[in-house]
Design an enzyme around this catalytic site. Structure first.
Site, PDB file in Angstrom:
ATOM      1  CB  CYS A  54      73.297   2.200 -12.703  1.00 13.72           C
ATOM      2  SG  CYS A  54      71.649   1.357 -12.821  1.00 13.72           S
ATOM      3  CB  CYS A  71      71.423  -2.955 -21.546  1.00  8.61           C
ATOM      4  SG  CYS A  71      71.332  -4.104 -19.985  1.00  8.61           S
TER       5      CYS A  71
END
Length: 111
Positions: A54, A71
């Site tokens: 993102c 992540c």
């Protein structure tokens, strides 16, 4: 139809496990959850790490090595702040009530 990332299943399992571990929930809009998991899987396929999908990066390979945006990213680990809206605190207005997304729902939102 897009090619399914080979790491989709492993990132799907990771996302569900991490949501439980961090006591966070997926977005009420399952398409967001599905697209973020797919993006993480594509980055894992392409760069060897689940780099946050993102954000814009000048050089993704450099960012993977820095590990800050892999992540779960540092803001998520330190403050439970997920820019992608994958892992949401229960108080977040976009938080759903689930820490799971079925394979069928995942595929439905990716096709």
């Amino acid at each position: 139809m897009r090619k399914t990332p080979k790491n989709l299943e492993s990132l799907h399992k990771f996302a569900e496990a991490y949501a439980k571990l961090s006591r966070t929930y997926f977005c009420i809009d399952q398409s967001i959850t599905a697209l973020v998991i797919e993006g993480l899987a594509r980055h894992k396929d392409d760069y060897g790490a689940p780099l946050c999908p993102c954000r814009h990066y000048e050089n993704k390979k450099t960012e993977v090595l820095a590990a800050y945006w892999n992540c779960p990213c540092v803001p998520m680990r330190e403050r439970k702040e997920c820019h992608c809206m994958l892992f949401l605190q229960p108080s977040n207005e976009f938080s759903g009530e689930s820490q799971l997304i079925s394979k069928d729902d995942l595929q439905k939102h990716l096709s």
